[in-house]
Design a protein around this motif. Structure first.
Motif, PDB file in Angstrom:
ATOM      1  N   ASP A  39       6.104   8.168  -9.627  1.00  0.00           N
ATOM      2  CA  ASP A  39       5.185   9.060  -8.915  1.00  0.00           C
ATOM      3  C   ASP A  39       3.714   8.720  -9.164  1.00  0.00           C
ATOM      4  O   ASP A  39       2.825   9.352  -8.589  1.00  0.00           O
ATOM      5  N   LEU A  40       3.438   7.730  -9.996  1.00  0.00           N
ATOM      6  CA  LEU A  40       2.058   7.337 -10.284  1.00  0.00           C
ATOM      7  C   LEU A  40       1.648   6.059  -9.562  1.00  0.00           C
ATOM      8  O   LEU A  40       0.469   5.844  -9.293  1.00  0.00           O
ATOM      9  N   VAL A  41       2.616   5.201  -9.267  1.00  0.00           N
ATOM     10  CA  VAL A  41       2.311   3.917  -8.615  1.00  0.00           C
ATOM     11  C   VAL A  41       2.330   4.140  -7.107  1.00  0.00           C
ATOM     12  O   VAL A  41       3.393   4.284  -6.501  1.00  0.00           O
ATOM     13  N   HIS A  42       1.134   4.172  -6.494  1.00  0.00           N
ATOM     14  CA  HIS A  42       1.069   4.469  -5.066  1.00  0.00           C
ATOM     15  C   HIS A  42       1.224   3.231  -4.207  1.00  0.00           C
ATOM     16  O   HIS A  42       1.995   3.209  -3.249  1.00  0.00           O
ATOM     17  N   HIS A  43       0.470   2.199  -4.487  1.00  0.00           N
ATOM     18  CA  HIS A  43       0.712   0.956  -3.761  1.00  0.00           C
ATOM     19  C   HIS A  43       0.345  -0.242  -4.622  1.00  0.00           C
ATOM     20  O   HIS A  43      -0.416  -0.133  -5.588  1.00  0.00           O
ATOM     21  N   ILE A  44       0.925  -1.382  -4.267  1.00  0.00           N
ATOM     22  CA  ILE A  44       0.678  -2.632  -4.969  1.00  0.00           C
ATOM     23  C   ILE A  44       0.397  -3.700  -3.926  1.00  0.00           C
ATOM     24  O   ILE A  44       1.180  -3.875  -2.981  1.00  0.00           O
ATOM     25  N   ALA A  99       2.398  -6.911   0.228  1.00  0.00           N
ATOM     26  CA  ALA A  99       1.999  -5.503   0.237  1.00  0.00           C
ATOM     27  C   ALA A  99       3.226  -4.624   0.057  1.00  0.00           C
ATOM     28  O   ALA A  99       4.271  -4.841   0.693  1.00  0.00           O
ATOM     29  N   TRP A 100       3.114  -3.656  -0.811  1.00  0.00           N
ATOM     30  CA  TRP A 100       4.159  -2.652  -1.021  1.00  0.00           C
ATOM     31  C   TRP A 100       3.459  -1.322  -1.271  1.00  0.00           C
ATOM     32  O   TRP A 100       2.409  -1.260  -1.893  1.00  0.00           O
ATOM     33  N   ALA A 101       4.050  -0.248  -0.783  1.00  0.00           N
ATOM     34  CA  ALA A 101       3.507   1.082  -1.070  1.00  0.00           C
ATOM     35  C   ALA A 101       4.649   2.051  -1.300  1.00  0.00           C
ATOM     36  O   ALA A 101       5.808   1.785  -0.957  1.00  0.00           O
ATOM     37  N   SER A 112       4.210 -19.945   2.683  1.00  0.00           N
ATOM     38  CA  SER A 112       4.083 -21.205   1.948  1.00  0.00           C
ATOM     39  C   SER A 112       3.446 -21.005   0.577  1.00  0.00           C
ATOM     40  O   SER A 112       2.430 -20.321   0.441  1.00  0.00           O
ATOM     41  N   ILE A 113       4.039 -21.635  -0.449  1.00  0.00           N
ATOM     42  CA  ILE A 113       3.443 -21.732  -1.772  1.00  0.00           C
ATOM     43  C   ILE A 113       3.723 -23.130  -2.314  1.00  0.00           C
ATOM     44  O   ILE A 113       4.695 -23.776  -1.920  1.00  0.00           O
ATOM     45  N   GLY A 114       2.837 -23.606  -3.174  1.00  0.00           N
ATOM     46  CA  GLY A 114       3.110 -24.855  -3.866  1.00  0.00           C
ATOM     47  C   GLY A 114       2.425 -26.090  -3.344  1.00  0.00           C
ATOM     48  O   GLY A 114       2.509 -27.155  -3.960  1.00  0.00           O
ATOM     49  N   THR A 115       1.706 -25.994  -2.204  1.00  0.00           N
ATOM     50  CA  THR A 115       1.001 -27.160  -1.688  1.00  0.00           C
ATOM     51  C   THR A 115      -0.465 -27.090  -2.111  1.00  0.00           C
ATOM     52  O   THR A 115      -0.966 -26.014  -2.482  1.00  0.00           O
ATOM     53  N   PRO A 116      -1.200 -28.218  -2.054  1.00  0.00           N
ATOM     54  CA  PRO A 116      -2.633 -28.184  -2.402  1.00  0.00           C
ATOM     55  C   PRO A 116      -3.428 -27.221  -1.535  1.00  0.00           C
ATOM     56  O   PRO A 116      -4.457 -26.693  -1.957  1.00  0.00           O
ATOM     57  N   GLU A 117      -2.962 -26.972  -0.293  1.00  0.00           N
ATOM     58  CA  GLU A 117      -3.680 -26.058   0.592  1.00  0.00           C
ATOM     59  C   GLU A 117      -3.374 -24.594   0.286  1.00  0.00           C
ATOM     60  O   GLU A 117      -4.110 -23.702   0.704  1.00  0.00           O
ATOM     61  N   ASP A 118      -2.296 -24.354  -0.411  1.00  0.00           N
ATOM     62  CA  ASP A 118      -1.926 -22.974  -0.748  1.00  0.00           C
ATOM     63  C   ASP A 118      -2.704 -22.486  -1.957  1.00  0.00           C
ATOM     64  O   ASP A 118      -3.173 -23.277  -2.775  1.00  0.00           O
ATOM     65  N   ALA A 119      -2.814 -21.179  -2.062  1.00  0.00           N
ATOM     66  CA  ALA A 119      -3.516 -20.579  -3.196  1.00  0.00           C
ATOM     67  C   ALA A 119      -2.802 -20.928  -4.497  1.00  0.00           C
ATOM     68  O   ALA A 119      -1.572 -20.983  -4.564  1.00  0.00           O
ATOM     69  N   GLN A 120      -3.584 -21.143  -5.523  1.00  0.00           N
ATOM     70  CA  GLN A 120      -3.049 -21.407  -6.855  1.00  0.00           C
ATOM     71  C   GLN A 120      -3.097 -20.148  -7.729  1.00  0.00           C
ATOM     72  O   GLN A 120      -2.355 -20.044  -8.696  1.00  0.00           O
ATOM     73  N   PHE A 121      -4.006 -19.244  -7.351  1.00  0.00           N
ATOM     74  CA  PHE A 121      -4.167 -17.999  -8.104  1.00  0.00           C
ATOM     75  C   PHE A 121      -4.019 -16.807  -7.163  1.00  0.00           C
ATOM     76  O   PHE A 121      -4.358 -16.882  -5.975  1.00  0.00           O
ATOM     77  N   VAL A 122      -3.525 -15.712  -7.710  1.00  0.00           N
ATOM     78  CA  VAL A 122      -3.458 -14.452  -6.975  1.00  0.00           C
ATOM     79  C   VAL A 122      -3.949 -13.336  -7.883  1.00  0.00           C
ATOM     80  O   VAL A 122      -4.043 -13.507  -9.108  1.00  0.00           O
ATOM     81  N   VAL A 123      -4.272 -12.206  -7.270  1.00  0.00           N
ATOM     82  CA  VAL A 123      -4.643 -11.005  -8.020  1.00  0.00           C
ATOM     83  C   VAL A 123      -3.702  -9.881  -7.616  1.00  0.00           C
ATOM     84  O   VAL A 123      -3.514  -9.598  -6.424  1.00  0.00           O
ATOM     85  N   LEU A 124      -3.066  -9.286  -8.628  1.00  0.00           N
ATOM     86  CA  LEU A 124      -2.209  -8.114  -8.436  1.00  0.00           C
ATOM     87  C   LEU A 124      -3.074  -6.866  -8.526  1.00  0.00           C
ATOM     88  O   LEU A 124      -3.729  -6.627  -9.541  1.00  0.00           O
ATOM     89  N   GLU A 125      -3.106  -6.084  -7.447  1.00  0.00           N
ATOM     90  CA  GLU A 125      -3.839  -4.815  -7.422  1.00  0.00           C
ATOM     91  C   GLU A 125      -2.838  -3.667  -7.415  1.00  0.00           C
ATOM     92  O   GLU A 125      -2.020  -3.560  -6.513  1.00  0.00           O
ATOM     93  N   THR A 126      -2.892  -2.829  -8.432  1.00  0.00           N
ATOM     94  CA  THR A 126      -2.020  -1.662  -8.509  1.00  0.00           C
ATOM     95  C   THR A 126      -2.869  -0.404  -8.398  1.00  0.00           C
ATOM     96  O   THR A 126      -3.792  -0.201  -9.191  1.00  0.00           O
ATOM     97  N   HIS A 127      -2.564   0.397  -7.393  1.00  0.00           N
ATOM     98  CA  HIS A 127      -3.273   1.661  -7.202  1.00  0.00           C
ATOM     99  C   HIS A 127      -2.461   2.771  -7.870  1.00  0.00           C
ATOM    100  O   HIS A 127      -1.357   3.098  -7.435  1.00  0.00           O
ATOM    101  N   TYR A 128      -3.026   3.324  -8.920  1.00  0.00           N
ATOM    102  CA  TYR A 128      -2.394   4.452  -9.610  1.00  0.00           C
ATOM    103  C   TYR A 128      -2.978   5.752  -9.064  1.00  0.00           C
ATOM    104  O   TYR A 128      -4.201   5.936  -9.032  1.00  0.00           O
ATOM    105  N   ASN A 129      -2.093   6.632  -8.631  1.00  0.00           N
ATOM    106  CA  ASN A 129      -2.494   7.940  -8.126  1.00  0.00           C
ATOM    107  C   ASN A 129      -2.011   8.975  -9.135  1.00  0.00           C
ATOM    108  O   ASN A 129      -0.818   9.251  -9.248  1.00  0.00           O
TER     109      ASN A 129
END
Length: 571
Positions: A242-247, A284-286, A301-318
């Motif tokens: 009930d605290l994790v609203h979206h990720i 996206a998940w909510a 796509s993941i794993g190619t030089p053109e694809d992102a190497q880093f991501v950021v996980l954003e968790t919205h706590y309500n």
């Protein structure tokens, strides 16, 4: 009726909160979908549907009466309901409707048809069917795509007659939001070479404040060659559902220092400079959402030089109750495979720019905000593919005032059917939804995301922003083949309300706050000026500076009209 206890269940679990999950009973036939409606596991609903009808089966732990229905607002009235029970082997079942806090009224036309009813052990089972559109607009509710709020009740005793029902009590009733008409994914085999990677919050102590956005940077797995991500699902810390609203998971363009792996920070308060550009939605998940699986011909796509190497996980706590000392390790799990699909998928974020210029005045029953993606941006998006791109899924998002969200689609001034429409949006039930048919977007098209808000009873403005108490109006469209454009967002300028002496946004807000919003003329004029206003628009593309433009709203020469149900023409 005889039940084979070995009957193989084949369901898609939909919207069941992890800490209150109970094993389902065995239904009378194989149903593709089920839901546990209550927290105690005493009321289960199974269903299936086709183009014209829907069949329900309720399994309820009671030997008294069972109530089930549909309500636009999740309240017990106004609603379209059925009530049934089994008395000495005889089944009683009536189609009814509710108008207040009193006994449901038996309908003039009985449009819900009983198929079976019986008692089994401590449970009452009712199986019934109805048309999606019964053509009875006065006493029934049409079942449509999008969120449907089902209501339920039950009582330990049978009624003595069809009227004079004993009140079920507050503990034996409730409501739940479901997507009754979403297509059920066919049982796909997970590729044998599938791997998974978890983005999780590592024992993060949730602040004791109403809303908080926590971010963690992750370096994606180092892969020797291209892979396709084809599925994701939430990993929720038991007790914290009930605290994790979206990720959200955002990709980071360009080079990010490897030392950022695992960096944790408050998302929108002084984030690390090099992580500020991590703004393209990857996953996206909510709250309320289930695992999401892409169609077999599409992968991210993941794993190619053109694809992102880093991501950021954003968790919205309500955390409206400001709970303290809660430790959380929730997150997302992505599944990927070296067995490539035919197409790379992309995600386009479109709608209203998250900005204080999205303004929702008080005292509206249905205020409309619009975010436009103009033909020039769509043309940039589709230019690399002469045949256009195809949308396969959408994720609609608003906050607490949101009542509905629609992604509209125009071509050369003619409006096509909406890409996705949810007339009864529920903040607590959001997920990516596959389209029933892929939608082609061409260079001649315009997209418009509309959100419908109810602010009646408020005494303040609500502005666009990140907090749950602010508002948003966004549509994330998953499509293929992938292109560099990742967002197309706009916000109205409100030229009609700006002073010639001071045209600043702060002056505009001060002026609007002086108006009498209880006056319907003031409200109607503001809605019209908002609809007709010039818009500031940004078409955001990888590795290109996002210079905004000022645009007129699109001209709609031929609005879309819903097809008429021919079965109702004689009613």
């Amino acid at each position: 009726m005889y039940f084979d206890s070995s009957l193989r269940l084949h369901y898609l679990r939909q919207s069941v909160v992890g800490k209150n999950v109970h094993p389902p009973p065995t239904p009378s036939e194989t149903f593709p979908v089920y839901a546990q409606l209550d927290s105690k596991g005493e009321y289960f609903l199974f269903w299936k549907f086709n183009k014209t009808h829907i069949t329900f089966e309720t399994h309820v732990k009671t030997l008294g009466y069972v109530g089930f229905g549909i309500s636009h607002n999740g309240d017990m009235y106004p609603a379209d309901v059925v009530i049934g029970w089994v008395d000495n082997g005889k089944v009683h079942f009536k189609d009814r409707h509710t108008l207040g806090h009193y006994e449901p009224i038996i309908d003039d036309s009985q449009d819900w048809t009983l198929l079976a009813g019986f008692e089994r052990g401590e449970h009452t089972v009712l199986k019934f069917v109805r048309a999606l559109d019964t053509c009875d607009d006065k006493q029934d509710i049409k079942i449509t795509d999008g969120t449907v709020r089902v209501i339920y009740s039950y009582h330990p005793d049978d009624p003595q007659h069809e009227t004079g029902l004993t009140y079920h009590g507050g503990a034996s009733r409730g409501s739940k939001s479901l997507m009754l008409l979403d297509e059920v994914p066919q049982g796909k085999q997970t590729p044998p070479d599938t791997k998974h990677f978890d983005f999780i919050n590592k024992k993060f102590v949730i602040p004791a404040q109403k809303t908080f956005y926590h971010c963690t940077a992750y370096r994606l797995p180092s892969l020797a060659r291209k892979h396709h991500m084809f599925k994701w699902e939430a990993i929720l810390q038991p007790g914290n559902e009930d605290l994790v609203h979206h990720i959200l998971v955002y990709t980071c363009p360009g080079h990010i220092d490897p030392s950022r792996d695992g960096a944790s920070y408050e998302c929108y308060e002084h984030p690390p400079h090099d992580l500020r550009r991590c703004n393209r939605v990857f996953i996206a998940w909510a709250v309320g959402g289930d695992a999401f699986t892409l169609p077999d011909h599409v992968g991210i796509s993941i794993g190619t030089p053109e694809d992102a190497q880093f991501v950021v996980l954003e968790t919205h706590y309500n955390n409206p109750g400001r709970r303290q000392n809660v430790v959380d390790s929730s997150g997302l799990r992505m599944f990927y495979t070296p067995t490539l699909r035919q197409y790379d998928a992309g995600i386009l974020e479109t709608g209203v720019m998250v900005h204080e210029l999205q303004m929702i005045p008080p005292e509206f029953d249905n205020f409309v905000s619009k975010g436009i993606c103009n033909q020039q941006c769509v043309s940039r998006m589709t230019g690399a593919h002469s045949g256009g791109v195809k949308v396969i899924a959408a994720f609609l998002h608003a906050h607490l005032l949101g009542m509905g969200v629609t992604t509209r689609h125009f071509r050369n001034g003619t409006e096509l059917a909406p890409i996705m429409k949810d007339e009864h949006y529920d903040f607590d039930f959001q997920e990516y939804r596959l389209l029933k048919e892929e939608r082609l977007i061409t260079k001649d098209d315009v997209l418009q995301t509309e959100c419908y808000y109810k602010s009646r009873g408020l005494n303040r403005f609500t502005y666009g922003g990140l907090s749950t108490s602010d508002e948003m109006c966004l549509s994330f469209l998953m499509y293929y083949p992938k292109v560099p454009v990742f967002a197309c967002l706009s916000v109205p300028i409100y030229s009609e309300y700006r002073s010639t002496q001071d045209r600043s946004d702060s002056a505009l807000r001060r002026y609007l706050q002086t108006l009498d919003w209880t006056n319907s003329t003031v409200r109607n004029e503001f809605q019209k000026h908002t609809d007709d206003s010039l818009y500031y628009l940004e078409c955001r593309e990888n590795h290109i500076h996002h210079k905004g433009t000022t645009e007129n709203p699109p001209k709609i020469l031929h609005p879309y009209t819903e097809p008429v149900n021919s079965a109702c023409s004689n009613h």
